[in-house]
Every structure is written in structure tokens, then in C-alpha cells.
Design an enzyme around this catalytic site. Sequence first.
Site, PDB file in Angstrom:
ATOM      1  CD  GLU A  66      32.768  -5.098 -26.106  1.00  0.00           C
ATOM      2  OE1 GLU A  66      33.232  -4.185 -26.828  1.00  0.00           O
ATOM      3  OE2 GLU A  66      33.456  -6.077 -25.745  1.00  0.00           O
ATOM      4  CB  THR A 117      44.607 -12.163 -32.625  1.00  0.00           C
ATOM      5  OG1 THR A 117      43.230 -11.799 -32.584  1.00  0.00           O
ATOM      6  CG2 THR A 117      45.217 -12.113 -31.243  1.00  0.00           C
TER       7      THR A 117
END
Length: 621
Positions: free
Chosen positions: A491, A602
Site C-alpha cells: 500500500e 480515475t
Amino acid sequence: MVFRKFPGVSASGMGLRLSQKFVFLLFLSGLVTLCLGALFFLPDSARLKRIFLSKTEAQPVTVGSENDAREQARKADAAAARVRALSRKPSVTHEARAVDRPPQGIKAQDERSSGRTRTETTAAQNDARQPRDTFEYDRFKKCLLGSPLGSDRGKPGDPQTLQRRDKVKEMMKFAWDNYKHYAWGKNELRPLTRNGHIGTMFGGLRGASIIDSLDTLYIMDLLEEYEEAKDWVENNLDLNSNGESSLFEVNIRYVGGLLSAYYLTGNEVFKKKVLELGEKLLPAFNTPTGIPRGVINLGSGTSWSWGWASAGSSILAEFGTLHLEFVHLSELSNNPVFREKVMNIRKLLNKIEKPHGLYPNFLSPVTGNWVQHHVSLGGLGDSFYEYLIKSYLMSDKTDEEAKKMYYSALEAIEANLVQQSPGGLTYLAEWRGGILDHKMGHLACFAGGMLGIGAEDGAPEKKQRYLDLAGEITHTCHESYTRSATKLGPEAFRFDAGAEATATRLSERYYILRPEVIESYMYMWRLTHDPKYREWGWEAVEALEKHCRVEGGYSGIRDVYASAVSHDNMQQSFFLSETLKYLYLLFSDDDLLPLQDWVFNTEAHPLPIIHRNYQPLQLLH
Ligand code: DMJ
């Protein structure tokens, strides 16, 4: 004396008849007056008033000179027009809101002085001014430079690439079938427990995975599955929901997904739904600055800021990631209100002073000032920058303001955030009031693609630099994958205390099927045709198959550095919308959704570039 005025009638007799007539006439005129008066007490007397009263009488103006009166009437007209624009196909609550709270920019006084009579009259006058649906799908299609699906649905000539592409299609079908089987109508699939997940991001909305999959299924030629998805939208997508929903998430997934589905297929159901949904998002903009708050209840229209966002602020990546979709909502509806909302955001951001030319992540929707000086191209900031360059591209390179803002922001990013690690890796650090945090989030890996698509329109001496930077960032992100046991990226990864593109904290080791690294591979492939990007994409496919595929679908993993993986039991909707779509495009020919015609929002939903040769009908007359 004999009056011979009327032959055959005596004087006394005539006197008597005259007074009878007088009484009768008096009675008659009283009756008429009473009837007329009574008209004003009927429930809907507006039409009759318009018959009997002149326009000015029907619009009582409370103050001042004739000019004032005209100005007030003009404002009232504008107010009524906007109110109507806001409440086309309204829910009851919506209508009530529109009346008791003016949209941004309409002074309260306008509303107070626009009593019942005025509203009814101006509303009727504005009927003629209702935005007419002028969007012509066939004409739009003709203005595209190429067919959306290419000459042969982007089928690659080379057998190995085709085989890889087929594998990605199989992955999509597997993810979809499992969702359909275990979680149909819910937002996401829980692949280990084999059930559905609803979550809190979309309020009462359902079917996030369906909406996010529509265009992927369509371009992959999974048409039976696409039909199932379309039927669900038609029959089950309920927009009258209550509950906390994220304006940003609903916009990028639902609005974006429905818009793409409409532009690709021309099916009117998508257009109808997306315009209805778009209107439900508008109350979020009713703040003193017009900067929307992050959370909205689609049923009541109430909106508020995220509890975790400092001092009730709005988030840059959220209010800065509406532009593409809202411009298209105006295109489709011929209603300028959507475009106005995002242009207002743009205006404020353009004007406001920026520390070192950078855009901090938190802004107060009340004062219009920055709340904290944290700058990042990862979460909280990311897609704002993406939408600047994509707004420019989507406008067929006419939106000069977006262009200027993007390249100025890029200068500031280069000067303040771009770093080189001791091991020679280029990365984008985060900035906290002048202090650098040498960390890059997985989310920030979208920047390789963004820098790539923006390179061509940079200053002549910068073009190559931007393309090189795009390649370097993509390379660093690939490194973050190769340095883990699973060959999937964490992440967040760091470049401090000897770390080079690796996560140093336990809490940053997870991978939730995110697309950003693969997204950059796809753009870099299209821009350079360097085969390494396809190879890197294939590495990702193999890693996904090995570590994320389970019997009931695909799951994120808790630690990319552990070879014995632990699954998080969630198949994110963006896995179907983005990760698999970008992989499929990476192994397709460039004429499948060509970049001269399409920008991806996006959430990877393709939206068409508004070519200058497309003009809504009304502009041609
Ligand atoms: C997606 O919903 C979008 O890409 C968004 O911009 C960021 N987060 C996820 C994917 O990681």
C-alpha cells in the site's frame, strides 16, 4: 307634465322601472366583483391571474425604481430557472430544498421577495427556457476520430499477446461470475465467505460492481454478461436511497460508469439514470464557497464533511475529481449547472495562494482557505492533478486554464517532491509544511501514466523530461512489486532508513487489488511501445493468479512480503473496472479506445474527448 321619452310609458311608471333597473345593475356588478374576487381564492389561480393581470402586476416588486424592479425580476427569473434546473425530475425533498434553500450564488433576498405569485409566474415563463435535450448520439459517434472498439476490438496480431489478453478476459469472467453467483446486486463480493458486501461508501446505492463492470464487459466482448448488467441497471438500480455516501466515490464509480456505458452503447437507460443521479449530487455544493462537502445523503440532499477530515474540511482529491464527469453531465443534459459547479471549484483553486505553488490536501468549504499544509500525489491529493491534465485533453486541448494549472503544479511538484533515492530510484515524496516524508503510496503510482499523457503538451524543452520522469516513476513502482515475495506491491513504500521502495511498517504491507501500477504500464505501453511494459503487466497477472485468486473470486492480501498469503476477503469493484480493464488494454492494439478520442476517469471509465466539430444542435441554429 308628460314625459314622452318612451312611448306608451307613464312618467311614474318609468320612474319605477328606472330604479328597478338601477338596483338590478347594482346587483349584477356586485356579483361580477364577487366572482372575480373569488378567483383569487381558488387553489391555483396563477393562470387566471395571468389572463386578468398584466405581467408587472403579477410580479409584485417590493422596492425602488424601475431599474431595481427589472433587476429583481431578472434575478427572480434566474433563481427560478436555476431552481428548475436543480429539480428536473425531482424527488419531493429535492423540490422542497430548492425552494427553501437557494443554490449557491443566489442571494437570500431574491428568494424572500419571490413570493408564491412570482414563483409561479416565472416558472411558467421559464418553461420555454428549459434546457432542451439536444444531445444526438449518432452525431456524437460520427465526430469520433476512430471507432471506439477499433477495427477488430483491438485484437493483437501477435499470438502470445492474444493469449495473454484472453487470459485477462477469463479473469474478468471468473470475477464477474462469482460476483453474480454470490453477491448479485450487492456492492462487492466477499470471495472467501462467498457473500455480498454493502459497505458505507455509497449510502443506499447498490450494485457498485455491476456499474463498475459495464464498460469492461462491453469492451471485452462479454456481451451476455453486459446484458445482465444493463438489465439490472434498468430494473433494479434505485437512486432514491438514503444513507451516507461519498460524493467522490459515487461520482467516479456510478456517474463515471453510467456515462461510459452510455457513450459506448448509446443505450438511453444509462443516460436517464446518470442525469437523475447527477442532480441528486448537486446539493453537496450548497456551501458558502461552492466547494462541496465530502458526504451526501442522496435522499435528503443533506451534506456534511468527513468526521476524520481536519476542521470540517473538504479533500482536494475529492472535490478536485468531479470535473470530467460533471462536464459530461452538462453535455448530455444541455443543462449548464453541472459545468458551473466544477468551474467554480476551478476558479477558487486557481485564485487561492498556494504554498510553493503546491496544493495542500485539505480546504475549508466555508472560508475557502487551506486547512493543513500536507501535499501528496498519493491518497487525498492524487486524482486532482490527474483531472487537470485530463480536463485539458478532454476539451480537445481548448481548456487553457486547466493546462496552465497542470503544468504550474508540475513545476512545483518537480521542485519540491521529486526525489532520487540512494539506489537511484526516482520517487514522489510527500510534503508536510516544508518537511518531506520519503514515502510513496501505491495510489501515487498512477502518476507514471499521468506524466506520460501530459508530456506531449508540456513546454518544448520539458516534453522529453516529462516522458522520462513518467518512465522513472513507473519503473520505481514496478520495483516496489519485484521486491516483495508475492510480486505484488504494498500500500505504501519508503525510501528512508535504508529502505528502497519497500514498506517498512506492518500497516502498509497490504495489497487490495489496486490498479495504479498497471494503469501506468498501460499508458507507457501506448506511449512508447517498449515491450517491458507488457512483460511487467504479465508478471502482475501471474502474481494475481497465484496469490489473489481463490475459489470464490479474487481477494486482496494482507502482506505482500509473506509467501503464505492471508486474504482480506474482498473483491473490490475497481478490480473489475480498472485493474482488469487496464490489463486488457495493455494486451490489445491501440485502436481499442484510442487515446485521441477517449480519456479515462480515475476509475478507468472511458469518457469521450469533446471534439471541436461536435456542437449541440441549438448552437448550430
Ligand atoms: C479507485 O477507486 C480510483 O482509482 C481512485 O482514484 C483511487 N482508488 C481506487 C483504486 O485504488
